[in-house]
Design a protein around this motif. Structure first.
Motif, PDB file in Angstrom:
ATOM      1  N   SER A   2     -23.713 -15.069  16.904  1.00 54.70           N
ATOM      2  CA  SER A   2     -25.091 -15.098  17.385  1.00 54.70           C
ATOM      3  C   SER A   2     -25.962 -15.893  16.419  1.00 54.70           C
ATOM      4  N   ALA A   3     -26.791 -16.723  16.982  1.00 50.46           N
ATOM      5  CA  ALA A   3     -27.654 -17.568  16.160  1.00 50.46           C
ATOM      6  C   ALA A   3     -28.930 -16.813  15.818  1.00 50.46           C
ATOM      7  N   GLY A   6     -33.621 -20.476  13.009  1.00 55.48           N
ATOM      8  CA  GLY A   6     -33.238 -21.730  12.373  1.00 55.48           C
ATOM      9  C   GLY A   6     -31.752 -22.023  12.432  1.00 55.48           C
ATOM     10  N   ARG A   7     -31.081 -21.677  13.525  1.00 56.51           N
ATOM     11  CA  ARG A   7     -29.673 -21.958  13.755  1.00 56.51           C
ATOM     12  C   ARG A   7     -28.722 -21.218  12.807  1.00 56.51           C
ATOM     13  N   ARG A   8     -29.193 -20.302  12.052  1.00 56.25           N
ATOM     14  CA  ARG A   8     -28.330 -19.535  11.164  1.00 56.25           C
ATOM     15  C   ARG A   8     -27.927 -18.240  11.862  1.00 56.25           C
ATOM     16  N   PRO A   9     -26.671 -17.840  11.695  1.00 56.62           N
ATOM     17  CA  PRO A   9     -26.279 -16.532  12.231  1.00 56.62           C
ATOM     18  C   PRO A   9     -27.110 -15.412  11.587  1.00 56.62           C
ATOM     19  N   TRP A  13     -28.635 -14.471   7.425  1.00 54.95           N
ATOM     20  CA  TRP A  13     -29.958 -14.034   6.973  1.00 54.95           C
ATOM     21  C   TRP A  13     -29.869 -12.683   6.268  1.00 54.95           C
ATOM     22  N   LEU A  64     -26.518 -22.540   4.002  1.00 50.44           N
ATOM     23  CA  LEU A  64     -25.250 -22.841   4.679  1.00 50.44           C
ATOM     24  C   LEU A  64     -24.409 -23.873   3.929  1.00 50.44           C
ATOM     25  N   VAL A 126     -19.324 -23.757   9.888  1.00 49.92           N
ATOM     26  CA  VAL A 126     -20.747 -23.408   9.812  1.00 49.92           C
ATOM     27  C   VAL A 126     -21.299 -23.792   8.435  1.00 49.92           C
ATOM     28  N   LYS A 128     -21.550 -26.159   5.382  1.00 50.36           N
ATOM     29  CA  LYS A 128     -21.347 -27.606   5.197  1.00 50.36           C
ATOM     30  C   LYS A 128     -21.461 -28.006   3.754  1.00 50.36           C
TER      31      LYS A 128
END
Length: 128
Positions: A2-3, A6-9, A13, A64, A126, A128
């Protein structure tokens, strides 16, 4: 996965914020322990190093970065050293060592879970 914001799971967070707060508390404790207590300098240094590695790992996870996985492994190793100190040098620290056992087991268990989670994120691309 699940995102979150800001596109982070969402778990990124959660773990990042949790460990940033924990690391800042650890660093504050190590500063107070250095100034105001009679703890062995080596133990205080291990607490500070653990806090710094945990803070760096949590920040890397928040952004990330692939380094988060390796930094959490280093934080785990530093935590093992930090929690192991009272068992190796029981006469240097006040109170019975078994009182610290629950904290050590829970903390190490959580760090292992985060390391495994970071490995999953790294392997899935995920991080990078």
């Amino acid at each position: 996965m699940s995102a979150g914001i800001g596109r982070r799971p969402v778990m990124v967070w959660f773990f990042s914020m949790f460990y940033i707060v924990i690391a800042l508390g650890t660093l504050a404790y190590s500063q107070v322990a250095f100034i105001a207590s009679n703890l062995p300098p080596g133990h205080v240094l291990s607490i500070a190093i653990t806090g710094l590695l945990t803070l760096a790992a949590a920040a890397a996870l928040l952004f990330l970065r692939r380094q988060a996985f390796h930094l959490f492994i280093l934080a785990l190793a530093a935590s093992l050293f930090m929690y192991g100190w009272p068992f190796v040098h029981p006469d240097e620290l006040p109170g019975p060592a078994y009182d610290r056992m629950v904290t050590a087991v829970v903390s190490i268990g959580l760090l292992v879970a985060v390391v495994l989670y970071c490995r999953t994120l790294k392997n899935s691309g995920v991080l990078k």
